[in-house]
Write a protein that holds these residues in place. Structure first.
Motif, PDB file in Angstrom:
ATOM      1  N   ALA A  31      48.318  38.421  44.655  1.00  0.00           N
ATOM      2  CA  ALA A  31      47.218  38.650  45.602  1.00  0.00           C
ATOM      3  C   ALA A  31      46.651  37.293  45.971  1.00  0.00           C
ATOM      4  O   ALA A  31      46.668  36.365  45.164  1.00  0.00           O
ATOM      5  CB  ALA A  31      46.143  39.524  44.971  1.00  0.00           C
ATOM      6  N   GLU A  35      39.397  40.589  46.209  1.00  0.00           N
ATOM      7  CA  GLU A  35      39.300  42.022  46.517  1.00  0.00           C
ATOM      8  C   GLU A  35      40.643  42.713  46.312  1.00  0.00           C
ATOM      9  O   GLU A  35      40.709  43.800  45.718  1.00  0.00           O
ATOM     10  CB  GLU A  35      38.811  42.233  47.957  1.00  0.00           C
ATOM     11  N   ASP A  36      41.709  42.113  46.833  1.00  0.00           N
ATOM     12  CA  ASP A  36      43.039  42.704  46.669  1.00  0.00           C
ATOM     13  C   ASP A  36      43.446  42.722  45.203  1.00  0.00           C
ATOM     14  O   ASP A  36      44.128  43.655  44.737  1.00  0.00           O
ATOM     15  CB  ASP A  36      44.072  41.919  47.479  1.00  0.00           C
ATOM     16  N   GLU A  39      41.886  45.696  43.479  1.00  0.00           N
ATOM     17  CA  GLU A  39      42.567  46.931  43.880  1.00  0.00           C
ATOM     18  C   GLU A  39      43.895  47.090  43.155  1.00  0.00           C
ATOM     19  O   GLU A  39      44.253  48.197  42.728  1.00  0.00           O
ATOM     20  CB  GLU A  39      42.789  46.935  45.391  1.00  0.00           C
ATOM     21  N   LEU A  40      44.642  45.984  42.993  1.00  0.00           N
ATOM     22  CA  LEU A  40      45.931  46.051  42.307  1.00  0.00           C
ATOM     23  C   LEU A  40      45.759  46.411  40.838  1.00  0.00           C
ATOM     24  O   LEU A  40      46.542  47.188  40.281  1.00  0.00           O
ATOM     25  CB  LEU A  40      46.668  44.719  42.434  1.00  0.00           C
TER      26      LEU A  40
END
Length: 224
Positions: A31, A35-36, A39-40
């Motif tokens: 990532a 933020e990503d 989420e992962l």
């Protein structure tokens, strides 16, 4: 196979780390922002996070703080910061370790393996025997014909890369980048010098495992 999430906004650094992790036998997710990454972690099976501190948007410290609200997953900070207060801050937020850029491949993999051992995950083969060489990652020692030889850190790292990539040819530039780091300003003759001393220490038989590949660099291969 263990899964490592690499979080870094610098694409070249991310690719370099991913390459090393793949070669060490890890599955890699990545990532380029906090933020990503969060989420992962929430949607994927991740065993460890390599987390850059200085990123636009959410910093690595902020990402760590958020992840710690829902997951105890091990986190290693990747940082160019050398101020002890910043490093202590990261550990207090829930980070498990840190690696300061620029770092060597063997340092990064060793720290990952140390954390996996701590949490009971077997991430890699830590004791290698090839030909008459026994290479112990945990004990950081090398034996030739059951006799311990004394290697410098750079010689040890060279041998470690060769043994883990038997049969693969490396250019001098690749070895220089992996062991001395991308910011090293010396020339490739440094590699030749260390290869020469490593061969001498391995002895006549094992020294021949390190082959010169003309026009490319070096390859480690046991022909017995």
């Amino acid at each position: 196979m263990t899964t490592v999430l690499v979080v870094d906004d610098e694409i070249e650094m991310r690719k370099l780390v991913e390459l090393h992790l793949h070669q060490a036998g890890h599955h890699v997710l990545h990532a380029d922002n906090g933020e990503d990454a969060i989420e992962l972690v929430q949607s994927s099976e991740v065993d460890l996070i390599l987390l850059d501190v200085m990123m636009p948007g959410m910093s690595g410290f902020e990402v760590c703080r958020e992840i710690r609200t829902f997951s105890p997953i091990p986190i290693i900070f990747l940082t160019a910061l050398d101020a002890k207060t910043d490093l202590v801050k990261g550990l207090k937020l829930g980070g498990d370790d840190y690696v300061i850029k620029p770092f060597t491949t063997i340092e990064l993999i060793a720290r990952i393996d140390a954390i996996f051992r701590r949490v009971g995950i077997n991430s890699s083969n830590e004791n290698h025997r090839v030909g008459i060489i026994e290479h112990d990652l945990v004990g950081r020692q090398t034996l030739v014909n059951n006799e311990k030889i004394q290697l410098t850190l750079k010689e040890y790292e060279l041998l470690h890369i060769f043994i883990n990539n038997e049969g693969k040819a490396f250019s001098r530039e690749q070895l220089l980048e992996r062991i001395w780091g991308i910011d090293y300003e010396g020339g490739t003759r440094t590699v030749d010098t260390h290869i020469k001393t490593l061969r001498l220490k391995l002895g006549e038989q094992a020294g021949k495992y390190i082959e010169t590949v003309w026009g490319i660099g070096y390859r480690f291969e046991v022909m017995e």
